[in-house]
Motif scaffolding. Structure first.
Motif, PDB file in Angstrom:
ATOM      1  N   ARG A   1      -1.031  10.483  -1.709  1.00  0.00           N
ATOM      2  CA  ARG A   1      -2.216  10.299  -2.718  1.00  0.00           C
ATOM      3  C   ARG A   1      -2.965  11.671  -2.957  1.00  0.00           C
ATOM      4  NH1 ARG A   1      -3.771   4.961  -2.855  1.00  0.00           N
ATOM      5  NH2 ARG A   1      -3.174   3.573  -0.990  1.00  0.00           N
TER       6      ARG A   1
ATOM      7  N   THR B   1      -7.382  20.264  -6.850  1.00  0.00           N
ATOM      8  CA  THR B   1      -7.086  18.899  -6.478  1.00  0.00           C
ATOM      9  C   THR B   1      -5.280  18.991  -6.384  1.00  0.00           C
ATOM     10  OG1 THR B   1      -8.783  18.131  -7.773  1.00  0.00           O
ATOM     11  CG2 THR B   1      -6.928  16.475  -7.237  1.00  0.00           C
TER      12      THR B   1
ATOM     13  N   SER C   1       0.940  -1.066   0.024  1.00  0.00           N
ATOM     14  CA  SER C   1       0.013  -0.044   0.094  1.00  0.00           C
ATOM     15  C   SER C   1       0.906   1.208  -0.029  1.00  0.00           C
ATOM     16  CB  SER C   1      -0.817  -0.156   1.303  1.00  0.00           C
ATOM     17  OG  SER C   1      -0.184   0.274   2.325  1.00  0.00           O
ATOM     18  N   THR C   2       0.301   2.235  -0.478  1.00  0.00           N
ATOM     19  CA  THR C   2       1.018   3.532  -0.636  1.00  0.00           C
ATOM     20  C   THR C   2       0.491   4.528   0.530  1.00  0.00           C
ATOM     21  OG1 THR C   2       1.144   3.432  -2.971  1.00  0.00           O
ATOM     22  CG2 THR C   2       1.729   5.572  -2.082  1.00  0.00           C
ATOM     23  N   SER C   3       1.366   5.114   1.072  1.00  0.00           N
ATOM     24  CA  SER C   3       0.840   6.107   2.090  1.00  0.00           C
ATOM     25  C   SER C   3      -0.053   7.090   1.638  1.00  0.00           C
ATOM     26  CB  SER C   3       2.152   6.600   2.792  1.00  0.00           C
ATOM     27  OG  SER C   3       1.683   8.144   3.416  1.00  0.00           O
ATOM     28  N   ASN C   4      -1.077   7.501   2.380  1.00  0.00           N
ATOM     29  CA  ASN C   4      -2.217   8.550   2.078  1.00  0.00           C
ATOM     30  C   ASN C   4      -1.363   9.850   1.716  1.00  0.00           C
ATOM     31  OD1 ASN C   4      -4.385   7.306   1.907  1.00  0.00           O
ATOM     32  ND2 ASN C   4      -4.794   7.672   4.113  1.00  0.00           N
ATOM     33  N   LEU C   5      -0.025  10.136   2.227  1.00  0.00           N
ATOM     34  CA  LEU C   5       0.653  11.214   2.159  1.00  0.00           C
ATOM     35  C   LEU C   5       0.942  11.486   0.733  1.00  0.00           C
ATOM     36  CD1 LEU C   5       1.895  13.441   3.942  1.00  0.00           C
ATOM     37  CD2 LEU C   5       3.966  11.970   3.943  1.00  0.00           C
TER      38      LEU C   5
ATOM     39  N   LYS D   1      -1.755  17.136  -5.626  1.00  0.00           N
ATOM     40  CA  LYS D   1      -1.313  15.648  -6.192  1.00  0.00           C
ATOM     41  C   LYS D   1      -0.802  15.005  -5.027  1.00  0.00           C
ATOM     42  CE  LYS D   1      -0.669  16.335 -10.892  1.00  0.00           C
ATOM     43  NZ  LYS D   1       0.132  16.829 -12.145  1.00  0.00           N
ATOM     44  N   HIS D   2      -0.425  15.540  -3.751  1.00  0.00           N
ATOM     45  CA  HIS D   2      -0.050  15.134  -2.695  1.00  0.00           C
ATOM     46  C   HIS D   2      -0.525  15.847  -1.403  1.00  0.00           C
ATOM     47  CE1 HIS D   2       3.044  17.972  -2.200  1.00  0.00           C
ATOM     48  NE2 HIS D   2       3.193  17.546  -3.522  1.00  0.00           N
ATOM     49  N   ARG D   3      -0.165  15.325  -0.235  1.00  0.00           N
ATOM     50  CA  ARG D   3      -0.687  16.189   0.861  1.00  0.00           C
ATOM     51  C   ARG D   3       0.447  16.711   1.875  1.00  0.00           C
ATOM     52  NH1 ARG D   3      -5.597  11.951   2.152  1.00  0.00           N
ATOM     53  NH2 ARG D   3      -5.984  11.510   0.142  1.00  0.00           N
TER      54      ARG D   3
ATOM     55  N   ILE E   1      -5.751  14.710  -3.187  1.00  0.00           N
ATOM     56  CA  ILE E   1      -6.867  14.978  -2.426  1.00  0.00           C
ATOM     57  C   ILE E   1      -7.361  16.268  -2.865  1.00  0.00           C
ATOM     58  CG2 ILE E   1      -5.445  16.568  -0.781  1.00  0.00           C
ATOM     59  CD1 ILE E   1      -7.346  15.560   1.415  1.00  0.00           C
TER      60      ILE E   1
END
Ligand SMILES: Cc1cc2nc3c(=O)[nH]c(=O)nc-3n(C[C@H](O)[C@H](O)[C@H](O)COP(=O)(O)O)c2cc1C
Length: 104
Positions: A8, A16, A2-6, A18-20, A10
């Motif tokens: 992903r 939008t 799995s890839t960290s939500n960081l 591209k990352h957090r 949002i």
């Protein structure tokens, strides 16, 4: 794996990301005596915008001379200040990133 939500995308308001990972407001005092951002300010924000889809929040910026603040705090009320900030925002947008102002 799995890839960290960081890392992903949002949706944030009408943009939008591209990352957090975002740039928090950071005072740098890189302005002249008239609260006009120096050329190095554009360079600094453009560097932080290098990964497309990044959210940057500016250092606290005075919306009026009466807003107070410290000497060498950036302003965004005069034509000269706005012209300098437009160079900053254009450089950030050219990297495919986003910039919001935090104001005082
Ligand atoms: C609206 C807003 C404006 C801020 N402006 C500045 C600023 O101009 N300069 C600065 O050093 N910190 C500023 N901060 C604080 C830092 O961004 C903050 O220390 C950073 O987000 C880390 O959070 P923490 O201190 O809760 O760990 C500001 C915070 C907010 C919410």
């Amino acid at each position: 794996m799995s890839t960290s939500n960081l890392f992903r995308p949002i949706k944030f308001g009408d943009i939008t990301l591209k990352h957090r990972v975002a740039l928090a407001p950071l005072t740098r005092l890189r302005v002249d005596e008239n609260h006009v951002p120096l050329p190095i300010v554009k360079e600094m924000y453009a560097q932080r915008a290098s990964a497309p889809g990044t959210l940057l929040i500016t250092e606290a910026t005075l919306i009026d001379a009466r807003a107070g603040g410290n000497a060498h705090t950036p302003g965004i009320w005069s034509d000269e200040q706005i012209a300098a900030w437009k160079k900053v925002t254009s450089a950030v947008h050219a990297k495919g990133s986003f910039i919001y102002f935090s104001g005082l």
